[in-house]
Design an enzyme around this catalytic site. Sequence first.
Site, PDB file in Angstrom:
ATOM      1  N   SER A 205      25.695  13.975  85.827  1.00 20.69           N
ATOM      2  CA  SER A 205      26.051  13.293  84.586  1.00 20.69           C
ATOM      3  C   SER A 205      25.066  12.215  84.158  1.00 20.69           C
ATOM      4  CB  SER A 205      27.434  12.680  84.728  1.00 20.69           C
ATOM      5  OG  SER A 205      27.426  11.702  85.740  1.00 20.69           O
ATOM      6  N   HIS A 233      31.086  18.887  83.991  1.00 20.22           N
ATOM      7  CA  HIS A 233      30.255  18.704  82.795  1.00 20.22           C
ATOM      8  C   HIS A 233      29.682  20.027  82.294  1.00 20.22           C
ATOM      9  CE1 HIS A 233      30.012  14.396  82.059  1.00 20.22           C
ATOM     10  NE2 HIS A 233      29.986  14.202  83.366  1.00 20.22           N
ATOM     11  N   LYS A 264      37.293  17.046  79.764  1.00 24.18           N
ATOM     12  CA  LYS A 264      36.019  16.969  79.042  1.00 24.18           C
ATOM     13  C   LYS A 264      36.001  18.066  77.972  1.00 24.18           C
ATOM     14  CE  LYS A 264      33.611  14.318  82.520  1.00 24.18           C
ATOM     15  NZ  LYS A 264      33.621  14.351  83.973  1.00 24.18           N
TER      16      LYS A 264
END
Length: 417
Positions: A205, A233, A264
Amino acid sequence: MSQSVAKKLGVKSLYQALDHELAQAKEAKTYKYEVPVEGRMGGVVQANGRSQVMLASNNYLGLANHPRIVEAAKKGLDKYGYGLASVRFICGTQPLHLELEERIARFLGTEAAILHSSCFAANEAFFAALLGAQLGASDYRDVIYSDALNHASIIDGIRLSRIAVKTTDLNAYKHNNIQQLRTALAEDKAKDYRISVIATDGVFSMEGEYAPLKEFVEMAKSNDALLFVDESHSTGVLGATGRGTPEHCGVHGKIDVISGTLGKALGGAAGGFIAGKKNLVDFLRQKSRPYTFSNSLPPAIVAAAIEALNILEEDSSLVEKLHQNTDYFRKEVKRLGFTILEGIHPIVPVMVGEASTAMDMSNQLLEQGVYVRGLWYPVVPNGEARLRVQISAAHEVEDLDRALAAFASVGKKLGVI
Ligand SMILES: *Cc1c(COP(=O)(O)O)cnc(C)c1O
């Protein structure tokens, strides 16, 4: 240090010590301030009294307020109620939970999946449960190979497993250093470890880099190690159809264990999961402590996450838009003269050098209508302070242009470009 540990801290001086810690953090500029978003999350938000292009959210596909997601959540609420007031195995399972688990597994190409309240909880659960298990053996050692930049939840999961049983060795290899990992695996062959786990983030990240999973799959296979990849992610982000880093690297369906978040790209609310073989997932249902002792996910969230997968499986238009926006921003910000960490991910680290520059720049950008966060030491190495831009399918090109214009103006003023 040992002296202060031995010294009793009364309640009053405890609070004084906390004040001192907080003051020190403010002085060291590591104190984290929150800038409230006044309304819904989106490509453009209201904050600090004005409209802001949002470049700090993990809302990669713009699903956090997609009309279909909001509608699905409302339907879930209407049909299944607000909550279950139970953990899964007592009376906290609805058909909806089972459906979402099947859908996650299908999407990621695994046999099964198990929901947790967050990916943080899922990661802790996985390492603690698996490496804490005796599995018939009495005399054994296990080993975990872990990337030095792995997410805090993986690190904590490994810690937990090493506290629960004192039979787990940790081998932290340098970030994405395949050669070091290969050497370590070869050297450890003679040690006859019971279980070997290779653990990596699919995407990191702070850098927006991905782990080269093709090599990882080969290495895991030839060393009989279990490959664990955290796709928080990457699911919904990388790969032509959003199936993540494995799809991007051409090894979809070949990862032993995938963990991920619903917080997310897949809607942005909450929830996490572990996906893998049926028996491993079933084992976690029996042994995961966060699963056994923490509440089941609320139906509105579960229904909305199913809708997120519907949207992704129907067509790839949001993923394509995300990729196009990412390419556009990466190209244009470089054209302005900024240095970025090269890559393909919508996390675009814009390198500015000193912490104070990153701070000034993010503050001034906020005044000019761009919401972006700076990262500096100790989160990233000293002298490598950066603004971490995150691109979304919720952005229109004019939003990105507005952000780029502000970057140019502030960047010039501060001498970054
Ligand atoms: C965000 C993130 C998590 C935590 O996910 P939550 O569902 O918010 O707990 C775990 N691992 C990685 C790599 C992440 O980026």
